[in-house]
Design a protein around this motif. Structure first.
Motif, mmCIF file in Angstrom:
data_model
loop_
_atom_site.group_PDB
_atom_site.id
_atom_site.type_symbol
_atom_site.label_atom_id
_atom_site.label_comp_id
_atom_site.label_asym_id
_atom_site.label_seq_id
_atom_site.Cartn_x
_atom_site.Cartn_y
_atom_site.Cartn_z
ATOM 1 N N GLN A 61 0.856 -1.184 0.000
ATOM 2 C CA GLN A 61 0.000 0.000 0.000
ATOM 3 C C GLN A 61 0.890 1.230 0.000
ATOM 4 N N GLU A 63 0.896 5.208 0.672
ATOM 5 C CA GLU A 63 0.197 6.362 1.236
ATOM 6 C C GLU A 63 0.983 7.611 0.874
ATOM 7 N N THR A 64 0.275 8.650 0.456
ATOM 8 C CA THR A 64 0.948 9.892 0.095
ATOM 9 C C THR A 64 0.638 10.966 1.136
ATOM 10 N N TRP A 65 1.661 11.751 1.459
ATOM 11 C CA TRP A 65 1.584 12.761 2.512
ATOM 12 C C TRP A 65 2.213 14.053 2.020
ATOM 13 N N ARG A 80 -2.268 13.514 5.232
ATOM 14 C CA ARG A 80 -2.428 12.472 4.216
ATOM 15 C C ARG A 80 -3.179 13.047 3.023
ATOM 16 N N SER A 84 -4.834 6.048 -1.367
ATOM 17 C CA SER A 84 -3.529 5.432 -1.567
ATOM 18 C C SER A 84 -3.660 4.309 -2.586
#
Length: 104
Positions: A61, A63-65, A80, A84
């Motif tokens: 997975q 996840e973009t932040w 966040r 994702s």
């Protein structure tokens, strides 16, 4: 003065609550396995990042932040960004992560 019947009812109610309270402390929720962080990819300016996690089912997975300032004087924090991505391979997850941080 409290009558004997009321006093007995209060005592019974109190002991019942004590039993319920004691039993509720023993119940533990089942813990579910969590995704484990495998790698974090940062943008060149350090204001965006993509976190790659491996889920319990073996998939990866992403996840973009993004770094943001929400509260004055608190310094930067991370928020966040949207949904994702999920993929079967670490290689594909790395491609997604690098694509995200290079777009920013």
């Amino acid at each position: 003065m409290i009558s004997f019947g009321i006093a007995a009812a209060l005592a019974l109610l109190g002991s019942g609550l004590s039993v319920v309270s004691t039993q509720s402390r023993r119940i533990r929720p089942k813990s579910t396995p969590e995704a484990q962080v495998v790698q974090t990819v940062m943008s060149a300016d350090k204001k965006s990042r993509a976190v790659i996690k491996q889920r319990p089912d073996g998939k990866f997975q992403v996840e973009t932040w993004k770094q943001v300032d929400y509260i004055q004087d608190s310094g930067p924090s991370w928020a966040r960004q949207g949904a994702s991505g999920i993929t079967d391979t670490l290689s594909d997850a790395m491609d997604m992560a690098q694509s995200y941080v290079h777009m920013r």
